[in-house]
Design a protein around this motif. Structure first.
Motif, mmCIF file in Angstrom:
data_model
loop_
_atom_site.group_PDB
_atom_site.id
_atom_site.type_symbol
_atom_site.label_atom_id
_atom_site.label_comp_id
_atom_site.label_asym_id
_atom_site.label_seq_id
_atom_site.Cartn_x
_atom_site.Cartn_y
_atom_site.Cartn_z
ATOM 1 N N ASN A 286 72.310 8.928 13.607
ATOM 2 C CA ASN A 286 73.095 8.094 12.699
ATOM 3 C C ASN A 286 73.794 8.914 11.624
ATOM 4 O O ASN A 286 74.709 8.431 10.984
ATOM 5 N N ASP A 287 73.402 10.165 11.439
ATOM 6 C CA ASP A 287 74.050 11.033 10.456
ATOM 7 C C ASP A 287 74.960 12.057 11.136
ATOM 8 O O ASP A 287 75.054 13.200 10.710
ATOM 9 N N ILE B 22 77.758 13.377 8.691
ATOM 10 C CA ILE B 22 77.369 13.853 7.370
ATOM 11 C C ILE B 22 77.237 15.369 7.431
ATOM 12 O O ILE B 22 76.461 15.897 8.223
ATOM 13 N N GLN C 136 75.904 18.318 5.628
ATOM 14 C CA GLN C 136 75.021 18.835 4.589
ATOM 15 C C GLN C 136 74.594 20.241 4.980
ATOM 16 O O GLN C 136 74.422 20.537 6.151
ATOM 17 N N GLN D 165 67.673 14.570 4.466
ATOM 18 C CA GLN D 165 69.115 14.399 4.539
ATOM 19 C C GLN D 165 69.589 14.236 5.980
ATOM 20 O O GLN D 165 70.287 13.294 6.302
ATOM 21 N N GLN D 166 69.244 15.175 6.823
ATOM 22 C CA GLN D 166 69.692 15.113 8.208
ATOM 23 C C GLN D 166 68.512 15.187 9.168
ATOM 24 O O GLN D 166 68.537 15.923 10.140
ATOM 25 N N HIS E 97 69.456 14.260 12.734
ATOM 26 C CA HIS E 97 70.183 15.331 13.411
ATOM 27 C C HIS E 97 69.211 16.371 13.966
ATOM 28 O O HIS E 97 69.354 16.831 15.101
ATOM 29 N N THR F 232 77.247 3.515 10.980
ATOM 30 C CA THR F 232 76.883 2.964 9.675
ATOM 31 C C THR F 232 76.233 1.591 9.839
ATOM 32 O O THR F 232 75.208 1.300 9.204
ATOM 33 N N GLN G 7 72.765 2.082 11.254
ATOM 34 C CA GLN G 7 71.821 2.583 10.259
ATOM 35 C C GLN G 7 71.393 1.489 9.291
ATOM 36 O O GLN G 7 70.220 1.398 8.936
ATOM 37 N N ASN H 208 65.349 6.391 8.630
ATOM 38 C CA ASN H 208 65.489 5.781 7.312
ATOM 39 C C ASN H 208 64.128 5.761 6.633
ATOM 40 O O ASN H 208 63.093 5.709 7.288
#
Length: 144
Positions: free
Chosen positions: A31-32, A35, A37, A44-45, A48, A93, A96, A124
């Motif tokens: 879902n990321d 993103i 980072q 954060q990830q 991933h 999005t 998520q 999450n």
């Protein structure tokens, strides 16, 4: 004698037939995905990282293959795929936040990358539930 002959015929037919497993392909979408980072400090990830581990695990098996995440990102970053990228961003999005799945986008992605199955990864953390819940350990001031 009939049973013995039937058994021999059955064993003979089993021995002649060969079975081959079909090559199975997966598409793993975290879902990321979009993103960017540089650090992995506070969740954060994490989707991933877990997706990359799953892809590496699938690619170790000779009859399975998974599309690398970088290949998906490279394909979606092309200028001619701008509309598809926006649709995928909106889809991820929504997935998520609400866990709703837009099957038309999933089918498009599976067809583009030749995947038979699509695995969606969402990581999450619900902090509100942890904060509002008081346990015996909180009253004793013991972390855990």
């Amino acid at each position: 004698m009939k049973k013995f002959f039937g058994l021999i015929l059955f064993i003979f037919l089993i021995a002649l037939n060969q079975c081959y497993a079909a090559k199975y392909s997966f598409l793993v979408l975290p879902n990321d995905l979009f993103i960017n980072q540089k650090e992995y400090l506070v969740f954060q990830q994490s989707a991933h990282v877990i997706s990359t581990d799953i892809i590496n695990y699938y690619n170790q098996h000779p009859e399975m293959s998974a599309v690398p995440i970088n290949q998906v990102k490279t394909y979606l970053e092309k200028p001619e795929n701008y509309r598809l990228k926006k649709d995928v961003q909106k889809f991820l999005t929504e997935y998520q936040n609400n866990y709703t799945i837009d099957y038309s986008i999933v089918q498009k992605l599976a067809k583009i990358f030749g995947a038979k199955q699509v695995l969606l990864m969402a990581c999450n953390m619900d902090a509100q539930n942890y904060i509002t819940r008081r346990t015996m350990w909180d009253f004793l001031n013991v972390p855990g």
